[in-house]
Design an enzyme around this catalytic site. Structure first.
Site, short mmCIF file in Angstrom:
data_model
loop_
_atom_site.label_atom_id
_atom_site.label_comp_id
_atom_site.label_asym_id
_atom_site.label_seq_id
_atom_site.Cartn_x
_atom_site.Cartn_y
_atom_site.Cartn_z
N ASP A 88 0.87 -1.03 -0.01
CA ASP A 88 0.03 -0.16 -0.18
C ASP A 88 0.93 1.26 0.25
O ASP A 88 1.67 1.27 0.89
CB ASP A 88 -0.78 -0.01 1.32
N GLU A 91 -1.23 -1.30 -5.53
CA GLU A 91 -2.45 -1.06 -6.18
C GLU A 91 -2.26 -0.02 -7.31
O GLU A 91 -1.27 0.74 -7.29
CB GLU A 91 -3.21 0.01 -4.98
N CYS A 104 -12.66 -4.74 5.57
CA CYS A 104 -11.99 -5.48 6.77
C CYS A 104 -11.30 -6.59 6.08
O CYS A 104 -11.84 -7.26 5.48
CB CYS A 104 -13.10 -5.53 7.70
N CYS A 107 -12.91 -9.92 7.74
CA CYS A 107 -14.25 -10.67 7.49
C CYS A 107 -14.91 -9.82 6.02
O CYS A 107 -15.86 -10.43 5.43
CB CYS A 107 -15.19 -10.12 8.69
N CYS A 151 -13.58 -2.57 13.22
CA CYS A 151 -14.75 -3.26 12.40
C CYS A 151 -15.81 -3.83 13.26
O CYS A 151 -15.63 -4.43 14.51
CB CYS A 151 -14.23 -4.22 11.36
N CYS A 163 -16.89 -6.43 13.30
CA CYS A 163 -16.55 -8.02 13.32
C CYS A 163 -15.67 -8.12 14.70
O CYS A 163 -15.60 -9.25 15.38
CB CYS A 163 -16.08 -8.58 12.45
N ASP A 218 -3.15 1.44 7.07
CA ASP A 218 -2.26 1.10 5.92
C ASP A 218 -2.11 -0.33 5.92
O ASP A 218 -2.25 -0.95 4.80
CB ASP A 218 -1.00 1.67 6.10
#
Length: 251
Positions: free
Chosen positions: A33, A117, A169, A172, A188, A190, A197
């Site tokens: 990233d 990316e 996330c 999940c 999150c 979850c 990052d």
């Protein structure tokens, strides 16, 4: 070779190397990233600090630009001042390029597959973060990783720029609402706690692996299929039609 802009000489050498430069295979794969707070964050949690070469040289560049503005146009002193400014900018670019070679080589040597990316650097260059984006040099770094991967027998892949790596996330798969750049960590529903990052890097890795193959090594994307005859024709009014592709109008 002499460069008239910077007043520097360049020498080139031709070196013959062995045909097989492939590195021995390793088990690790990594997602990267790219950012501004840290230049690169790897999916294993490693963070590479942003050197910010242009920011560090800003004071000297400002002084040289001011000195240039005081020189009379067409004078010999102005030509010398122009050369000094160009040489200072070239030194920043050379320092950045030399630094980028080191982490890119390390990443390729330590990982069998590398995924990044596909950032829209041109678009980011039009925002208020333009100076920091250009100073980071993401495009040059990813190009180095790509050609070194091809040279040494590694796998390199780019993840679609619209993939929600930051908001998803990694535990999940839930996609949350947009977050401001000031939010560096989040929770999150979850129950997972994420570093912004590192979580994005993990999602980039997962997306790259899914795009290139499954756990048995089979290719996920279907092969090319010949279009049906009725689909491979051009209609007379096709050129006058307007389509919308990814929210961009194409005439």
């Amino acid at each position: 070779m002499y460069c008239f802009t910077t007043g520097r000489y360049f020498a080139s050498f031709v070196v013959q190397t062995g045909e097989d430069e492939t590195l021995p295979p390793v088990d690790s794969e990594v997602g990267i990233d790219l950012g501004l707070t840290h230049f690169a964050v790897l999916s294993d949690g490693t963070k590479v600090a942003a050197p910010k070469f242009l920011r560090r040289a800003a004071r000297k560049l400002k002084r040289l630009q001011q000195d240039l503005s005081r020189k009379q146009k067409g004078s010999a002193n102005r030509k010398k001042a122009v050369t000094k400014v160009a040489r200072a900018h070239a030194r920043v670019a050379d320092t950045r390029r030399d630094w980028q070679h080191k982490p890119s080589t390390t990443i390729i040597r330590e990982n069998q597959a590398v995924y990044v990316e596909d950032l829209c650097v041109v678009g980011l260059g039009r925002t208020r973060l333009a100076k920091s984006v250009h100073d980071a040099g993401w495009a040059g770094f990813t190009s180095m990783v790509e050609y070194k991967a091809a040279r040494y027998g590694r796998t390199f892949g780019r993840v679609d720029r619209y993939f929600p790596s930051t908001r998803m996330c990694s535990a999940c798969g839930r996609i949350n609402d947009k977050m401001a750049l000031t939010v560096r960590s989040w929770d999150c529903p979850c129950g997972s706690h994420h570093d912004r990052d590192v979580n994005a890097a993990k999602n980039v890795l997962a997306a790259g692996q899914a795009d290139n193959g499954n756990d048995r090594g089979a290719h996920v994307r279907p092969g090319l299929v010949r279009a049906a005859r009725r689909e491979a024709v051009t209609h007379p009014d096709a050129a006058r039609s307007t389509r919308s592709v990814e929210r961009i109008s194409v005439l």
